[in-house]
Design a protein around this motif. Structure first.
Motif, PDB file in Angstrom:
ATOM      1  N   THR A  36      34.799   9.796  38.348  1.00  0.00           N
ATOM      2  CA  THR A  36      34.662  10.919  39.271  1.00  0.00           C
ATOM      3  C   THR A  36      33.223  10.978  39.767  1.00  0.00           C
ATOM      4  O   THR A  36      32.289  10.812  38.981  1.00  0.00           O
TER       5      THR A  36
ATOM      6  N   GLU B 130      30.439  13.282  42.208  1.00  0.00           N
ATOM      7  CA  GLU B 130      30.140  14.567  42.833  1.00  0.00           C
ATOM      8  C   GLU B 130      28.865  14.426  43.656  1.00  0.00           C
ATOM      9  O   GLU B 130      27.872  13.877  43.177  1.00  0.00           O
TER      10      GLU B 130
ATOM     11  N   ALA C  59      29.199  21.194  43.352  1.00  0.00           N
ATOM     12  CA  ALA C  59      29.226  20.003  44.208  1.00  0.00           C
ATOM     13  C   ALA C  59      29.672  20.332  45.619  1.00  0.00           C
ATOM     14  O   ALA C  59      30.551  21.166  45.835  1.00  0.00           O
TER      15      ALA C  59
ATOM     16  N   LYS D 177      30.979  17.868  47.573  1.00  0.00           N
ATOM     17  CA  LYS D 177      32.220  17.099  47.633  1.00  0.00           C
ATOM     18  C   LYS D 177      32.420  16.374  46.309  1.00  0.00           C
ATOM     19  O   LYS D 177      31.458  15.973  45.654  1.00  0.00           O
ATOM     20  N   THR D 178      33.683  16.190  45.962  1.00  0.00           N
ATOM     21  CA  THR D 178      34.052  15.468  44.745  1.00  0.00           C
ATOM     22  C   THR D 178      35.192  14.515  45.074  1.00  0.00           C
ATOM     23  O   THR D 178      36.089  14.861  45.852  1.00  0.00           O
ATOM     24  N   THR D 179      35.165  13.335  44.478  1.00  0.00           N
ATOM     25  CA  THR D 179      36.266  12.394  44.635  1.00  0.00           C
ATOM     26  C   THR D 179      36.356  11.535  43.380  1.00  0.00           C
ATOM     27  O   THR D 179      35.409  11.469  42.602  1.00  0.00           O
ATOM     28  N   SER D 180      37.499  10.910  43.192  1.00  0.00           N
ATOM     29  CA  SER D 180      37.721  10.058  42.017  1.00  0.00           C
ATOM     30  C   SER D 180      38.271   8.709  42.444  1.00  0.00           C
ATOM     31  O   SER D 180      38.828   8.564  43.532  1.00  0.00           O
TER      32      SER D 180
END
Length: 138
Positions: free
Chosen positions: A37, A39, A51, A53-56
């Motif tokens: 993940t 952030e 954060a 934006k967050t993505t995994s």
């Protein structure tokens, strides 16, 4: 004349509104279980708290790649963590220290705590690629 002025301001604003893509390659992940993940933070006051934006991403061969699109040109920091148990959060111990591997942009490291914002920040002015090496803890 009014149409000409409107056209000028419309074209000018297009240049100001150009957003960028940030591609992050994370290396040194200890295994391929769970997910990685990432952030992105856009201010010192929000660093490691809230954060932008967050993505995994999945992990393959102990490496993961995450991409953030449509980031305005600005100053940022990135924190990544190995969500090894895939529970959607960074697990911490009773005093708040990470129990899962974490790392920050510029491979910034903290001393007796998380890294400083100033050590992790970078300017994003065009589409960019960065590499972060995973640590066991912040």
């Amino acid at each position: 004349m009014l149409k000409l002025i409107s056209l000028f301001f419309g074209i000018s604003s297009l240049g100001l509104a150009q957003n960028t893509t940030l591609t992050i390659t994370v290396t040194g992940i200890k295994n391929n279980s769970g997910k990685l993940t990432a952030e992105v933070y856009n201010s010192k006051g929000k660093f490691l708290k809230s954060a932008l934006k967050t993505t995994s991403s999945t992990i393959k061969s102990n490496t993961a790649i995450v991409v953030f699109n449509d980031l305005p040109k600005s100053e940022y920091t990135v924190m990544v963590y190995h969500d090894e148990n895939n529970n959607g959060k960074l697990d911490k111990n009773f005093i708040g220290m990470p129990k899962e591997a974490v790392a920050c942009s510029n491979n910034a490291k903290g001393f007796m705590g998380p890294p400083k914002y100033e050590d992790a920040k970078f300017s994003l002015v065009a589409d960019s690629k960065i590499t972060i090496k995973m640590n066991d803890k912040l």
